[in-house]
Write a protein that holds these residues in place. Sequence first.
Motif, PDB file in Angstrom:
ATOM      1  N   GLY A 187       0.798  -1.239   0.000  1.00 45.22           N
ATOM      2  CA  GLY A 187       0.000   0.000   0.000  1.00 45.22           C
ATOM      3  C   GLY A 187       0.820   1.272   0.000  1.00 45.22           C
ATOM      4  O   GLY A 187       0.262   2.382   0.092  1.00 45.22           O
ATOM      5  N   ARG A 396       4.182  -3.173   7.932  1.00 47.15           N
ATOM      6  CA  ARG A 396       2.941  -3.129   7.148  1.00 47.15           C
ATOM      7  C   ARG A 396       1.758  -2.673   8.005  1.00 47.15           C
ATOM      8  O   ARG A 396       0.928  -1.860   7.571  1.00 47.15           O
ATOM      9  CB  ARG A 396       2.665  -4.513   6.536  1.00 47.15           C
ATOM     10  CG  ARG A 396       3.565  -4.842   5.353  1.00 47.15           C
ATOM     11  CD  ARG A 396       3.127  -6.100   4.632  1.00 47.15           C
ATOM     12  NE  ARG A 396       3.503  -7.312   5.352  1.00 47.15           N
ATOM     13  CZ  ARG A 396       4.630  -7.987   5.145  1.00 47.15           C
ATOM     14  NH1 ARG A 396       5.498  -7.582   4.227  1.00 47.15           N
ATOM     15  NH2 ARG A 396       4.890  -9.083   5.831  1.00 47.15           N
ATOM     16  N   GLU A 400      -0.342   0.779   7.551  1.00 43.81           N
ATOM     17  CA  GLU A 400      -1.794   0.720   7.344  1.00 43.81           C
ATOM     18  C   GLU A 400      -2.517   1.623   8.348  1.00 43.81           C
ATOM     19  O   GLU A 400      -3.444   2.365   7.990  1.00 43.81           O
ATOM     20  CB  GLU A 400      -2.282  -0.721   7.506  1.00 43.81           C
ATOM     21  CG  GLU A 400      -3.763  -0.904   7.203  1.00 43.81           C
ATOM     22  CD  GLU A 400      -4.218  -2.343   7.372  1.00 43.81           C
ATOM     23  OE1 GLU A 400      -5.428  -2.573   7.306  1.00 43.81           O
ATOM     24  OE2 GLU A 400      -3.350  -3.237   7.566  1.00 43.81           O
ATOM     25  N   GLU A 404      -2.607   4.488   5.212  1.00 42.59           N
ATOM     26  CA  GLU A 404      -3.447   3.977   4.124  1.00 42.59           C
ATOM     27  C   GLU A 404      -4.878   4.506   4.169  1.00 42.59           C
ATOM     28  O   GLU A 404      -5.663   4.270   3.271  1.00 42.59           O
ATOM     29  CB  GLU A 404      -3.394   2.446   4.103  1.00 42.59           C
ATOM     30  CG  GLU A 404      -2.019   1.991   3.640  1.00 42.59           C
ATOM     31  CD  GLU A 404      -1.849   0.484   3.546  1.00 42.59           C
ATOM     32  OE1 GLU A 404      -2.835  -0.197   3.250  1.00 42.59           O
ATOM     33  OE2 GLU A 404      -0.709   0.015   3.773  1.00 42.59           O
TER      34      GLU A 404
END
Length: 407
Positions: A187, A396, A400, A404
């Motif tokens: 992302g 990650r 996020e 994101e």
Amino acid sequence: MLIVQKFGGTSVANPERIKNVAARVARVRAEGNQVVVVVSAMSGVTDGLIKMATELTPLPNEREMDMLLATGEQTTIALTAIALHALEVPAVSLTGAQAGILTDGVHTKAKIKNITPRQVHALLKEGKVVIVAGFQGQTLDGEVTTLGRGGSDLTAIALAAALKADLCQIYTDVDGVYTADPRIVPGARKLAEISYDEMLELAGLGAKVMQSRSVEFAKNFRVPFEVRSSLNDNPGTIVKEETRSMEGVVIRGVSLDENQAKITLVEVPDRPGVAAQIFKAIADANINVDMIVQNISHTPNAPATDLSFTVDKPELAKACKVIDGLKKIIGAREVMADEKIGKLSIVGVGMRSHPGVAAKMFDTLANAGVNIQMISTSEIKISVIVDIAKGKQAMRLVHEAFLENQA
């Protein structure tokens, strides 16, 4: 316009890519611009030269290493000039010394003291493209020196400052600066702009796009620059002075440095001067220490504390040797080393005006069962040490949580 363009090792990795660089430079010159090109050694060449030297002896003489490694960039400048000549573009290649780059005498990691680019100016006036070898310079005594890993970025930005260039472009194999490494975080997205301070933090925290010394130089001399790909024509990321609007973005990026190691001294006597003794010995060995954590002493009669700090992984053996020599002198019970750690960091100038950032990061990691071993903060950065096995997953999840859902 006077434009400085820097092409990294992957951009000049083979004759085909050098032809692509030459075609790009020719297009920019055809638009009426003066162009100075800074190039790195072809991808893999520097590592190959180091390998040959270390096959002869484990610790090669540093002066001779500079003589050896400087040849990598000199190969590329000549090949790039030849490629431009093939396109009927007048071009001249210059070593760092010929370009007027004066350094101190610290071999293999010299600092630029001054740049007197008379020859560069003269050649530009003659209508030529000037191709300069990155990563290298010369002392007042005429000794060849190199600037350390990533030194070609530093050469380009320093030349842009000395020449008062209108634009400095750092070409690499990625499209620009991303919110995280896109190879790890699907992302991740490209940033249109980033402040010097944010870029400096990300560069120092393991993001591999730029060398931190280069960003620091750009900040000190107010040289805005663009990071973009040599493999396409997409716009890149502008690195510049902070603007008020930048504070609206709380977190600019997330990084993971897997090149860290931790040393812990167990039951160190808790008395004045012990920490100074430890870190002076480390500094005398030219080892950089990053994060430091000391526990509170709980035994009033025989006060002792545990002291942990991190170093770059390649420096671990050297640091352990220094600490082992001190262990008896300072009275530590045990010394432990751990290479299986990663430093996860979030960076953003918006942290200054948005509370709760640390709480959100720690909560995200706790919910994923990721234990935090050490914490370090600055005005625009929070770094934590985690188990390397959980590093990418943690990166990650944190990306996020913070990035994101941003517009």
